[in-house]
Design a protein around this motif. Structure first.
Motif, PDB file in Angstrom:
ATOM      1  N   GLY A 139       0.774  -1.233   0.000  1.00 29.58           N
ATOM      2  CA  GLY A 139       0.000   0.000   0.000  1.00 29.58           C
ATOM      3  C   GLY A 139       0.804   1.281   0.000  1.00 29.58           C
ATOM      4  N   TYR A 140       2.142   1.197  -0.088  1.00 28.39           N
ATOM      5  CA  TYR A 140       2.962   2.415  -0.136  1.00 28.39           C
ATOM      6  C   TYR A 140       2.877   3.017  -1.536  1.00 28.39           C
ATOM      7  CZ  TYR A 140       4.878   1.532   4.472  1.00 28.39           C
ATOM      8  OH  TYR A 140       5.002   1.361   5.831  1.00 28.39           O
ATOM      9  N   GLU A 141       2.970   4.348  -1.594  1.00 26.09           N
ATOM     10  CA  GLU A 141       2.830   5.056  -2.864  1.00 26.09           C
ATOM     11  C   GLU A 141       4.138   5.755  -3.230  1.00 26.09           C
ATOM     12  OE1 GLU A 141      -1.031   6.967  -3.626  1.00 26.09           O
ATOM     13  OE2 GLU A 141      -1.489   6.575  -1.516  1.00 26.09           O
ATOM     14  N   TYR A 142       4.492   5.674  -4.514  1.00 30.74           N
ATOM     15  CA  TYR A 142       5.733   6.289  -4.988  1.00 30.74           C
ATOM     16  C   TYR A 142       5.596   7.802  -4.991  1.00 30.74           C
ATOM     17  CZ  TYR A 142      10.098   6.709  -7.553  1.00 30.74           C
ATOM     18  OH  TYR A 142      11.381   7.004  -7.910  1.00 30.74           O
ATOM     19  N   GLN A 143       6.544   8.465  -4.353  1.00 30.00           N
ATOM     20  CA  GLN A 143       6.553   9.931  -4.299  1.00 30.00           C
ATOM     21  C   GLN A 143       7.986  10.408  -4.130  1.00 30.00           C
ATOM     22  OE1 GLN A 143       3.818  12.111  -4.610  1.00 30.00           O
ATOM     23  NE2 GLN A 143       5.447  13.611  -4.802  1.00 30.00           N
ATOM     24  N   GLU A 144       8.430  11.233  -5.033  1.00 31.99           N
ATOM     25  CA  GLU A 144       9.798  11.777  -4.991  1.00 31.99           C
ATOM     26  C   GLU A 144       9.742  13.279  -4.780  1.00 31.99           C
ATOM     27  OE1 GLU A 144      13.652  12.322  -4.911  1.00 31.99           O
ATOM     28  OE2 GLU A 144      12.950  10.277  -5.327  1.00 31.99           O
ATOM     29  N   PRO A 145      10.343  13.826  -3.706  1.00 30.24           N
ATOM     30  CA  PRO A 145      11.035  13.093  -2.651  1.00 30.24           C
ATOM     31  C   PRO A 145      10.061  12.590  -1.586  1.00 30.24           C
ATOM     32  CG  PRO A 145      11.200  15.443  -2.231  1.00 30.24           C
ATOM     33  CD  PRO A 145      10.466  15.305  -3.538  1.00 30.24           C
ATOM     34  N   VAL A 146      10.553  11.681  -0.765  1.00 32.94           N
ATOM     35  CA  VAL A 146       9.743  11.115   0.316  1.00 32.94           C
ATOM     36  C   VAL A 146       9.665  12.115   1.465  1.00 32.94           C
ATOM     37  CG1 VAL A 146       9.706   9.334   2.105  1.00 32.94           C
ATOM     38  CG2 VAL A 146      10.222   8.723  -0.267  1.00 32.94           C
ATOM     39  N   ARG A 147       8.449  12.522   1.798  1.00 30.30           N
ATOM     40  CA  ARG A 147       8.269  13.496   2.877  1.00 30.30           C
ATOM     41  C   ARG A 147       7.240  13.062   3.920  1.00 30.30           C
ATOM     42  NH1 ARG A 147      11.026  18.031   1.681  1.00 30.30           N
ATOM     43  NH2 ARG A 147      11.360  18.610  -0.508  1.00 30.30           N
ATOM     44  N   LEU A 148       6.328  12.156   3.551  1.00 30.70           N
ATOM     45  CA  LEU A 148       5.228  11.789   4.444  1.00 30.70           C
ATOM     46  C   LEU A 148       5.179  10.275   4.641  1.00 30.70           C
ATOM     47  CD1 LEU A 148       2.424  14.074   2.952  1.00 30.70           C
ATOM     48  CD2 LEU A 148       3.753  14.490   5.036  1.00 30.70           C
ATOM     49  N   PRO A 149       4.617   9.820   5.780  1.00 35.45           N
ATOM     50  CA  PRO A 149       4.454   8.380   5.990  1.00 35.45           C
ATOM     51  C   PRO A 149       3.635   7.752   4.864  1.00 35.45           C
ATOM     52  CG  PRO A 149       4.056   9.582   8.032  1.00 35.45           C
ATOM     53  CD  PRO A 149       4.186  10.610   6.954  1.00 35.45           C
ATOM     54  N   GLY A 150       4.044   6.555   4.458  1.00 33.76           N
ATOM     55  CA  GLY A 150       3.346   5.848   3.400  1.00 33.76           C
ATOM     56  C   GLY A 150       3.919   6.082   2.021  1.00 33.76           C
ATOM     57  N   GLN A 151       5.055   6.794   1.928  1.00 28.46           N
ATOM     58  CA  GLN A 151       5.665   7.088   0.636  1.00 28.46           C
ATOM     59  C   GLN A 151       6.997   6.354   0.477  1.00 28.46           C
ATOM     60  OE1 GLN A 151       6.061  11.369   0.582  1.00 28.46           O
ATOM     61  NE2 GLN A 151       3.895  11.704   0.130  1.00 28.46           N
ATOM     62  N   PHE A 152       7.376   6.084  -0.772  1.00 30.34           N
ATOM     63  CA  PHE A 152       8.695   5.522  -1.064  1.00 30.34           C
ATOM     64  C   PHE A 152       9.172   6.057  -2.406  1.00 30.34           C
ATOM     65  CE2 PHE A 152       5.952   2.665  -3.370  1.00 30.34           C
ATOM     66  CZ  PHE A 152       6.695   2.206  -4.443  1.00 30.34           C
ATOM     67  N   ALA A 153      10.489   5.964  -2.625  1.00 24.81           N
ATOM     68  CA  ALA A 153      11.081   6.437  -3.870  1.00 24.81           C
ATOM     69  C   ALA A 153      12.411   5.723  -4.079  1.00 24.81           C
ATOM     70  CB  ALA A 153      11.273   7.951  -3.844  1.00 24.81           C
ATOM     71  N   ARG A 154      12.902   5.814  -5.308  1.00 22.61           N
ATOM     72  CA  ARG A 154      14.198   5.202  -5.618  1.00 22.61           C
ATOM     73  C   ARG A 154      15.022   6.133  -6.486  1.00 22.61           C
ATOM     74  NH1 ARG A 154      15.446  -0.441  -9.002  1.00 22.61           N
ATOM     75  NH2 ARG A 154      17.719  -0.369  -8.717  1.00 22.61           N
ATOM     76  N   ARG A 155      16.313   6.195  -6.164  1.00 21.74           N
ATOM     77  CA  ARG A 155      17.281   6.911  -6.977  1.00 21.74           C
ATOM     78  C   ARG A 155      18.504   6.009  -7.130  1.00 21.74           C
ATOM     79  NH1 ARG A 155      16.093   9.945  -2.998  1.00 21.74           N
ATOM     80  NH2 ARG A 155      18.228   9.979  -2.178  1.00 21.74           N
ATOM     81  N   GLY A 156      18.582   5.334  -8.263  1.00 19.28           N
ATOM     82  CA  GLY A 156      19.691   4.414  -8.478  1.00 19.28           C
ATOM     83  C   GLY A 156      19.691   3.295  -7.455  1.00 19.28           C
ATOM     84  N   GLY A 157      20.791   3.192  -6.693  1.00 20.60           N
ATOM     85  CA  GLY A 157      20.923   2.138  -5.689  1.00 20.60           C
ATOM     86  C   GLY A 157      20.431   2.549  -4.316  1.00 20.60           C
TER      87      GLY A 157
END
Length: 352
Positions: A139-157
Motif C-alpha cells: 500500500g505504499y505510494e511512490y513519491q519523490e522526494p519522500v516526505r510523508l508516511p506511506g511514501q517511497f522512492a528510488r534513486r539508483g541504488g
C-alpha cells in the motif's frame, strides 16, 4: 471526568504491558490524552488511536495522518510495547487486518553484519526492484522526494521509505542486492540524521491490496447487489464499481479501498485482538460506551442507506465493518471506571 486520568496516571506509568483505554467519543479520548501528557507521561508511551470510518460516512478516503496513527498503534501492540493507547469505541471495534496477516505483511530489513533483533526472519539481501514491488503491494505510494508516511522512492541504488507509524523515514543504500547502509533522514531537508542497524516497515493500509481474484469476486457479489436496485441508479453504480475494480485488479491503493474490506478480509478482527492477554483494557463508563456503540451503528447504517439512495454505493450494513460490542466483554483483564451497568440493565461481566 478529569479525576480519572489523574488517579490512573501513576498506575499507567508503572505498567510494563500495553494498556488500552476505551472512551465513548473522540472528544473524551482527546481529554484523556491531554491530561495524561500534562501529568508527565512520555509522548511515545501515550498514543491516540483515531477511527478510520470516513469512507463509510461520506465519499472520501481515509486521511493519511489517521492511517499513520492507527498503524503506529497496531505496530506497538504487535511488538508488546508498554504503551497506553486511548481509543474511542468506534476506533476500537472497527474491523482491521488480523494480526497473523499483519505479521506476514511486515518487511524486516537489517544490515548484513547486524545481529537479528529477534527470532523473526530479517532480510539483509534483496533486489531493490523486489523491495519496491513489496512496498507497493503493502500500500505504499511512490513519491519523490519522500516526505510523508506511506511514501517511497528510488534513486539508483538508494531506496527511501517512510514507514507508517514511524517518526522518520529511512534511506536504504544497496551494494548490488545487499543492504549496505540504513540511515534515518530528515524529510524536510532530506539530510541523513543517524545510521541504524535494522528497520521494520509495516503495511500502509489496514486492508490488504486487491488482486485479480478478489476483484472478480467483488464484481460478482456487488453486481448481484446492484441488480436489485432501481433501474435509474444501476448505471452510476456499475460505473463506480468499474472505476474501483481497476486499482483492485492492479493491487493499488485508492480512496474507496476500505469500502471493500469485508470482501478483502474473510477473517474478522479489531484493535482488541492486538492487545496481549496480559494487557489491560480500561473502560471509561461501560454504560456510556454501550450507548455510544449503539449510536455509532445507527449513524453508520443511516449514512450507508443515504449513500445507497443516491446511487453512490449498493445497500451495505454497519455490521460488515464493525465488531459487536460483546467483543469488549470478552476481555478478562478489564478495569471499569464508572457504572458497570450496560444498556438493557445488564451487568458488565468480563469472561474469565
Amino acid at each position: 471526568m478529569e479525576s480519572r486520568p489523574v488517579l490512573l496516571a501513576p498506575w499507567l506509568a508503572e505498567q510494563a504491558r500495553p494498556v488500552l483505554i476505551l472512551t465513548p467519543s473522540l472528544e473524551r479520548a482527546e481529554q484523556w490524552l491531554a491530561i495524561l501528557l500534562r501529568l508527565g507521561l512520555p509522548e511515545n508511551r501515550v498514543l491516540r488511536v483515531p477511527s478510520s470510518l470516513t469512507p463509510l460516512l461520506e465519499p472520501t478516503g481515509v486521511e493519511q495522518e489517521t492511517l499513520h496513527e492507527r498503524l503506529r498503534a497496531l505496530s506497538a501492540l504487535h511488538r508488546g510495547d508498554s504503551v497506553c493507547l486511548i481509543a474511542s469505541v468506534a476506533a476500537a471495534l472497527q474491523r482491521t487486518m488480523p494480526e497473523p496477516l499483519f505479521e506476514s505483511e511486515l518487511v524486516r530489513l537489517r544490515l548484513p553484519e547486524a545481529e537479528p533483533p529477534d527470532p523473526h526472519q530479517w532480510v539483509s539481501q534483496i533486489e531493490p526492484d523486489a523491495l519496491l514491488k513489496r512496498l507497493a503491494e503493502d500500500g505504499y505510494e511512490y513519491q519523490e522526494p519522500v516526505r510523508l508516511p506511506g511514501q517511497f522512492a528510488r534513486r539508483g541504488g538508494i531506496v527511501d521509505v517512510f514507514p507508517m507509524g514511524a517518526d522518520l523515514p529511512v534511506r536504504i543504500e544497496f551494494w548490488g542486492d545487499e543492504i549496505a547502509s540504513l540511515r534515518l533522514f530528515e524529510p524536510a531537508s532530506q539530510r541523513s540524521i543517524r545510521p541504524i542497524k535494522s528497520i521494520v516497515v509495516p503495511p500502509a493500509r489496514e486492508v490488504p491490496m486487491g488482486n485479480e481474484t478478489a476483484a472478480q469476486r467483488i464484481r460478482a457479489e456487488w453486481e448481484a447487489l446492484i441488480a436489485k436496485q432501481p433501474a435509474a441508479l444501476q448505471p452510476e453504480l456499475r460505473q463506480r464499481l468499474e472505476d474501483d475494480l481497476r486499482p483492485l485488479i492492479q493491487g493499488a491503493p485508492f480512496d474507496r479501498l476500505e469500502l471493500y474490506l469485508p470482501w478483502l478480509l474473510s477473517e474478522r478482527a479489531c484493535l482488541l485482538d492486538y492487545l496481549p492477554h496480559d494487557g489491560w483494557l480500561v473502560l471509561d463508563e461501560p454504560l456510556a460506551l454501550n450507548i455510544a456503540y449503539d449510536r455509532l451503528i445507527e449513524e453508520v447504517n443511516q449514512s450507508l442507506a443515504s449513500r445507497a439512495e443516491r446511487g453512490d454505493i449498493p445497500p451495505l450494513e454497519a455490521r460488515l465493518y464493525l465488531e459487536p460490542f460483546a467483543r469488549i466483554e470478552g476481555r478478562a483483564a478489564a478495569l471499569l471506571l464508572g457504572d458497570p451497568i450496560l444498556t438493557g440493565g445488564r451487568l458488565f461481566r468480563p469472561q474469565i
